[in-house]
Design an enzyme around this catalytic site. Structure first.
Site, PDB file in Angstrom:
ATOM      1  N   ALA A  89     -21.068  37.927 -10.212  1.00 13.75           N
ATOM      2  CA  ALA A  89     -22.447  38.616 -11.405  1.00 13.75           C
ATOM      3  C   ALA A  89     -22.504  40.284 -11.002  1.00 13.75           C
ATOM      4  CB  ALA A  89     -23.774  38.585 -10.863  1.00 13.75           C
ATOM      5  N   TYR A  90     -21.886  41.049 -11.152  1.00 13.70           N
ATOM      6  CA  TYR A  90     -21.568  42.624 -11.586  1.00 13.70           C
ATOM      7  C   TYR A  90     -20.757  42.639 -12.535  1.00 13.70           C
ATOM      8  CZ  TYR A  90     -21.265  47.172 -11.309  1.00 13.70           C
ATOM      9  OH  TYR A  90     -20.770  49.199 -11.900  1.00 13.70           O
TER      10      TYR A  90
END
Length: 234
Positions: A136-137
């Site tokens: 996600a990052y």
């Protein structure tokens, strides 16, 4: 009144270094963070993922300051991989890492344009070459670079929009990320990162601040829509 710069994530290691550099460059520093910011002239304690709160703060800033730059440094990072990241974490990461900058400058556009302003987003090399456990990052940082390219077109010619993509910067956030390498010690991981870097060392928050200073300043008046990679040649 001095021209003001607004910095999100102003209490973290990189945020503190950027704030210190901006003050050295002669700017009045307004810091936005949920934690106290030690190097700013005016602090707003706020959840960067709360878009409505950011918009309200933006209106307040516009009433009292001439804003010459906005630097979006705030970021959330969870050590979770593909298919293992909760929807709540996906939402939080995108609200803080990407949506926040658009929400904040929505109230500052006229102010920035009047001052031929600059917007700098702090991205990451993970937008282009990542490792396991940061799905996600990494995705959010890739999205942030896309926002920079698009915003440069939408906000020009009066406002420049660029990004800095740090590599391995010796900071608390880097060490937090070591959790995905549970089989290695911190020292061993730093050695691996150093060996992959052409300059033979980790970066420092001041290295990132220097790049930001360049993009905000007059030496970059013909630079927009680009990402400056600060990774020591890794």
């Amino acid at each position: 009144m001095k021209p003001a710069v607004v910095i999100t994530g102003s209490a973290g290691d990189i945020g503190v270094a950027i704030a210190r550099r901006m003050r050295a460059d002669g700017l009045y520093v307004i810091g936005l963070d949920k934690n106290p910011s030690p190097e700013v002239d005016l602090a707003f304690q706020v959840d960067i993922g709360d878009s409505e709160a950011l918009i309200e703060i933006g209106h307040h800033i516009c009433r009292d300051f001439e804003v010459s730059a906005v630097i979006h440094n705030a970021a959330v990072q969870y050590v979770e991989g593909a298919g293992a990241t909760s929807l709540a974490h996906w939402s939080e990461i995108f609200r803080v890492n990407v949506i926040a900058i658009d929400a904040l400058i929505s109230t500052l556009l006229e102010n920035l344009a009047l001052n031929n302003g600059s917007v700098v987003a702090i991205g990451s090399v993970h937008a282009r070459a990542t490792t396991r456990g940061l799905t996600a990052y990494a995705t959010s940082k890739a999205a942030l670079e896309g926002w920079v390219r698009s915003a440069a077109l939408d906000l020009g010619p009066k406002i420049r929009v660029n990004a800095v993509a740090p590599g391995a910067i010796d900071s608390a956030k880097l060490r937090e990320g070591f959790a995905r390498w549970a089989d290695e010690s911190t020292e061993a991981r730093i050695e691996v990162l150093t060996s992959r870097t052409a300059l033979g060392r980790l970066g420092t928050p001041a290295d990132v601040a220097g790049a930001v200073s360049f993009l905000v300043g007059n030496d970059a008046l013909f630079v927009t829509g680009t990402t400056l990679i600060v990774d020591g040649g890794a």
